[in-house]
Motif scaffolding. Structure first.
Motif, PDB file in Angstrom:
ATOM      1  N   TYR A 142       0.825  -1.208   0.000  1.00 54.56           N
ATOM      2  CA  TYR A 142       0.000   0.000   0.000  1.00 54.56           C
ATOM      3  C   TYR A 142       0.862   1.261   0.000  1.00 54.56           C
ATOM      4  CZ  TYR A 142      -3.291  -3.600   1.622  1.00 54.56           C
ATOM      5  OH  TYR A 142      -4.027  -4.744   1.756  1.00 54.56           O
ATOM      6  N   PHE A 143       1.939   1.255   0.782  1.00 56.20           N
ATOM      7  CA  PHE A 143       2.866   2.392   0.746  1.00 56.20           C
ATOM      8  C   PHE A 143       3.482   2.531  -0.644  1.00 56.20           C
ATOM      9  CE2 PHE A 143       3.479   2.284   5.546  1.00 56.20           C
ATOM     10  CZ  PHE A 143       2.991   3.567   5.754  1.00 56.20           C
ATOM     11  N   ASP A 144       3.888   1.423  -1.248  1.00 51.77           N
ATOM     12  CA  ASP A 144       4.495   1.461  -2.584  1.00 51.77           C
ATOM     13  C   ASP A 144       3.535   2.027  -3.630  1.00 51.77           C
ATOM     14  OD1 ASP A 144       6.803   0.382  -1.524  1.00 51.77           O
ATOM     15  OD2 ASP A 144       6.478  -1.630  -2.350  1.00 51.77           O
ATOM     16  N   LEU A 145       2.239   1.836  -3.428  1.00 48.86           N
ATOM     17  CA  LEU A 145       1.241   2.368  -4.360  1.00 48.86           C
ATOM     18  C   LEU A 145       0.933   3.843  -4.113  1.00 48.86           C
ATOM     19  CD1 LEU A 145      -1.213  -0.659  -4.478  1.00 48.86           C
ATOM     20  CD2 LEU A 145       0.219   0.181  -6.356  1.00 48.86           C
ATOM     21  N   GLY A 146       1.354   4.368  -2.970  1.00 53.39           N
ATOM     22  CA  GLY A 146       1.102   5.768  -2.660  1.00 53.39           C
ATOM     23  C   GLY A 146       0.034   5.999  -1.604  1.00 53.39           C
ATOM     24  N   PHE A 147      -0.505   4.954  -1.020  1.00 54.69           N
ATOM     25  CA  PHE A 147      -1.483   5.125   0.058  1.00 54.69           C
ATOM     26  C   PHE A 147      -0.785   5.703   1.280  1.00 54.69           C
ATOM     27  CE2 PHE A 147      -3.870   2.268  -2.564  1.00 54.69           C
ATOM     28  CZ  PHE A 147      -5.206   2.482  -2.253  1.00 54.69           C
ATOM     29  N   ALA A 148      -1.507   6.514   2.031  1.00 54.06           N
ATOM     30  CA  ALA A 148      -0.971   7.135   3.238  1.00 54.06           C
ATOM     31  C   ALA A 148      -1.838   6.751   4.438  1.00 54.06           C
ATOM     32  CB  ALA A 148      -0.963   8.655   3.082  1.00 54.06           C
ATOM     33  N   PRO A 149      -1.225   6.654   5.613  1.00 52.07           N
ATOM     34  CA  PRO A 149      -1.997   6.325   6.818  1.00 52.07           C
ATOM     35  C   PRO A 149      -3.039   7.399   7.146  1.00 52.07           C
ATOM     36  CG  PRO A 149       0.356   6.094   7.225  1.00 52.07           C
ATOM     37  CD  PRO A 149       0.206   6.767   5.900  1.00 52.07           C
ATOM     38  N   VAL A 150      -4.152   6.946   7.682  1.00 52.26           N
ATOM     39  CA  VAL A 150      -5.179   7.837   8.213  1.00 52.26           C
ATOM     40  C   VAL A 150      -5.008   7.833   9.730  1.00 52.26           C
ATOM     41  CG1 VAL A 150      -7.659   8.190   8.518  1.00 52.26           C
ATOM     42  CG2 VAL A 150      -6.775   7.357   6.321  1.00 52.26           C
ATOM     43  N   ILE A 151      -4.809   9.013  10.289  1.00 52.46           N
ATOM     44  CA  ILE A 151      -4.640   9.141  11.737  1.00 52.46           C
ATOM     45  C   ILE A 151      -5.988   9.598  12.298  1.00 52.46           C
ATOM     46  CG2 ILE A 151      -3.321  10.200  13.606  1.00 52.46           C
ATOM     47  CD1 ILE A 151      -1.642   8.431  11.675  1.00 52.46           C
ATOM     48  N   ASN A 152      -6.783   8.617  12.726  1.00 54.35           N
ATOM     49  CA  ASN A 152      -8.143   8.926  13.165  1.00 54.35           C
ATOM     50  C   ASN A 152      -8.408   8.553  14.623  1.00 54.35           C
ATOM     51  OD1 ASN A 152      -8.020   6.197  12.730  1.00 54.35           O
ATOM     52  ND2 ASN A 152      -9.926   6.064  11.577  1.00 54.35           N
ATOM     53  N   ARG A 153      -7.367   8.150  15.330  1.00 51.24           N
ATOM     54  CA  ARG A 153      -7.488   7.828  16.754  1.00 51.24           C
ATOM     55  C   ARG A 153      -6.186   8.187  17.456  1.00 51.24           C
ATOM     56  NH1 ARG A 153     -10.347   2.644  18.458  1.00 51.24           N
ATOM     57  NH2 ARG A 153      -8.319   2.343  19.383  1.00 51.24           N
ATOM     58  N   ILE A 154      -6.251   8.332  18.736  1.00 56.84           N
ATOM     59  CA  ILE A 154      -5.077   8.744  19.506  1.00 56.84           C
ATOM     60  C   ILE A 154      -3.949   7.716  19.461  1.00 56.84           C
ATOM     61  CG2 ILE A 154      -5.849   7.847  21.737  1.00 56.84           C
ATOM     62  CD1 ILE A 154      -4.782  10.582  22.891  1.00 56.84           C
ATOM     63  N   ASP A 155      -4.279   6.438  19.287  1.00 59.50           N
ATOM     64  CA  ASP A 155      -3.247   5.394  19.268  1.00 59.50           C
ATOM     65  C   ASP A 155      -2.583   5.213  17.899  1.00 59.50           C
ATOM     66  OD1 ASP A 155      -5.593   4.334  18.147  1.00 59.50           O
ATOM     67  OD2 ASP A 155      -5.114   2.299  18.788  1.00 59.50           O
ATOM     68  N   MET A 156      -3.099   5.849  16.881  1.00 55.06           N
ATOM     69  CA  MET A 156      -2.597   5.630  15.527  1.00 55.06           C
ATOM     70  C   MET A 156      -1.138   6.054  15.314  1.00 55.06           C
ATOM     71  SD  MET A 156      -4.707   3.940  13.822  1.00 55.06           S
ATOM     72  CE  MET A 156      -6.388   3.406  14.011  1.00 55.06           C
ATOM     73  N   PRO A 157      -0.695   7.214  15.770  1.00 53.56           N
ATOM     74  CA  PRO A 157       0.714   7.569  15.520  1.00 53.56           C
ATOM     75  C   PRO A 157       1.698   6.531  16.054  1.00 53.56           C
ATOM     76  CG  PRO A 157      -0.499   9.511  16.231  1.00 53.56           C
ATOM     77  CD  PRO A 157      -1.418   8.328  16.416  1.00 53.56           C
ATOM     78  N   VAL A 158       1.455   6.007  17.231  1.00 54.15           N
ATOM     79  CA  VAL A 158       2.354   5.012  17.815  1.00 54.15           C
ATOM     80  C   VAL A 158       2.306   3.717  17.002  1.00 54.15           C
ATOM     81  CG1 VAL A 158       2.740   3.563  19.859  1.00 54.15           C
ATOM     82  CG2 VAL A 158       2.202   5.989  20.122  1.00 54.15           C
ATOM     83  N   ARG A 159       1.124   3.310  16.601  1.00 55.46           N
ATOM     84  CA  ARG A 159       0.993   2.083  15.807  1.00 55.46           C
ATOM     85  C   ARG A 159       1.696   2.219  14.465  1.00 55.46           C
ATOM     86  NH1 ARG A 159      -5.266   0.685  15.978  1.00 55.46           N
ATOM     87  NH2 ARG A 159      -4.600  -1.099  14.715  1.00 55.46           N
ATOM     88  N   TRP A 160       1.510   3.358  13.796  1.00 58.75           N
ATOM     89  CA  TRP A 160       2.158   3.561  12.503  1.00 58.75           C
ATOM     90  C   TRP A 160       3.671   3.664  12.645  1.00 58.75           C
ATOM     91  CZ3 TRP A 160       0.363   2.112   8.156  1.00 58.75           C
ATOM     92  CH2 TRP A 160      -1.012   2.085   7.936  1.00 58.75           C
ATOM     93  N   GLU A 161       4.139   4.254  13.694  1.00 59.92           N
ATOM     94  CA  GLU A 161       5.581   4.339  13.926  1.00 59.92           C
ATOM     95  C   GLU A 161       6.160   2.933  14.106  1.00 59.92           C
ATOM     96  OE1 GLU A 161       9.289   5.575  13.964  1.00 59.92           O
ATOM     97  OE2 GLU A 161       7.573   6.850  13.479  1.00 59.92           O
ATOM     98  N   ALA A 162       5.468   2.087  14.848  1.00 61.59           N
ATOM     99  CA  ALA A 162       5.928   0.700  15.045  1.00 61.59           C
ATOM    100  C   ALA A 162       5.965  -0.048  13.710  1.00 61.59           C
ATOM    101  CB  ALA A 162       5.019  -0.012  16.043  1.00 61.59           C
ATOM    102  N   ILE A 163       4.986   0.187  12.874  1.00 64.20           N
ATOM    103  CA  ILE A 163       4.946  -0.472  11.554  1.00 64.20           C
ATOM    104  C   ILE A 163       6.111   0.017  10.691  1.00 64.20           C
ATOM    105  CG2 ILE A 163       3.655  -0.548   9.380  1.00 64.20           C
ATOM    106  CD1 ILE A 163       1.097  -0.617  11.228  1.00 64.20           C
ATOM    107  N   ARG A 164       6.326   1.311  10.658  1.00 64.49           N
ATOM    108  CA  ARG A 164       7.437   1.862   9.853  1.00 64.49           C
ATOM    109  C   ARG A 164       8.776   1.300  10.338  1.00 64.49           C
ATOM    110  NH1 ARG A 164       4.171   6.826   9.392  1.00 64.49           N
ATOM    111  NH2 ARG A 164       3.804   7.104   7.186  1.00 64.49           N
ATOM    112  N   HIS A 165       8.923   1.144  11.638  1.00 65.37           N
ATOM    113  CA  HIS A 165      10.148   0.589  12.200  1.00 65.37           C
ATOM    114  C   HIS A 165      10.339  -0.867  11.735  1.00 65.37           C
ATOM    115  CE1 HIS A 165      13.445   0.051  14.975  1.00 65.37           C
ATOM    116  NE2 HIS A 165      12.861  -1.039  15.418  1.00 65.37           N
ATOM    117  N   GLN A 166       9.262  -1.639  11.698  1.00 60.62           N
ATOM    118  CA  GLN A 166       9.338  -3.046  11.278  1.00 60.62           C
ATOM    119  C   GLN A 166       9.583  -3.185   9.788  1.00 60.62           C
ATOM    120  OE1 GLN A 166       6.271  -5.675  13.069  1.00 60.62           O
ATOM    121  NE2 GLN A 166       5.698  -3.822  14.200  1.00 60.62           N
ATOM    122  N   LEU A 167       9.089  -2.219   9.010  1.00 62.83           N
ATOM    123  CA  LEU A 167       9.298  -2.296   7.558  1.00 62.83           C
ATOM    124  C   LEU A 167      10.712  -1.902   7.206  1.00 62.83           C
ATOM    125  CD1 LEU A 167       5.944  -0.814   6.198  1.00 62.83           C
ATOM    126  CD2 LEU A 167       6.646  -3.198   6.245  1.00 62.83           C
TER     127      LEU A 167
END
Length: 167
Positions: A142-167
């Protein structure tokens, strides 16, 4: 709560599409694909059955905009095109699946990119999708296609940061 990602319809029209590997065929849904596609869906998502599959295909977007990838007469990767909203026109890439024996060949990128392009070319203002934190290979697509995360909850930034770290 699932993660959400989005891309503008204008950007979706430009999604990169790699060449389909030798021996595979990328195409739209055709009557007769139901059993093979459903078999693939059931391996990744336990809440699918024929009734749900048929109901999902009752709308025009899945019939016209979905993508299946076939290998030796069997569907090995697929995703649905769906409409989330009519006003504004918002589409979705839904239920991306790839047979485990065929992963690593960019089949998910081809299927998702094809559906995103279809929706973008057919006037959808934006295209979204839902995914889970553990689906790292799909999130990379999804990132390779150009999709971007939707930050719609307070926990989202931490979750996305963890995902970026794993990728």
């Amino acid at each position: 709560q699932q993660l959400r990602m989005t891309i503008a319809g204008s950007a979706a029209r430009q999604c990169p599409l790699p060449e389909v590997p030798f021996g595979y065929c990328s195409r739209g849904f055709s009557p007769g694909d139901e059993a093979s596609w459903l078999e693939l869906l059931v391996t990744d998502f336990n809440n699918w059955n024929r009734e749900r599959f048929d109901a999902f295909l009752s709308e025009p977007e899945p019939w016209q905009g979905s993508c299946v990838i076939e290998h030796k007469g069997r569907i090995v990767a697929a995703t649905f095109a769906s409409r989330l909203s009519a006003q504004p026109l918002i589409g979705s890439v839904d239920y991306v699946v790839c047979d485990s024996e065929h992963r690593g060949r960019k089949l998910g990128l081809i299927a998702c990119g094809t559906v995103a392009r279809y929706l973008g070319e057919n006037g959808y203002q934006s295209i979204s999708l839902a995914t889970d934190d553990c689906r790292l290979a799909a999130i990379k697509v999804y990132f390779d296609l150009g999709f971007a995360p939707v930050i719609n909850r307070i926990d989202m930034p931490v979750r996305w940061e963890a995902i970026r770290h794993q990728l």
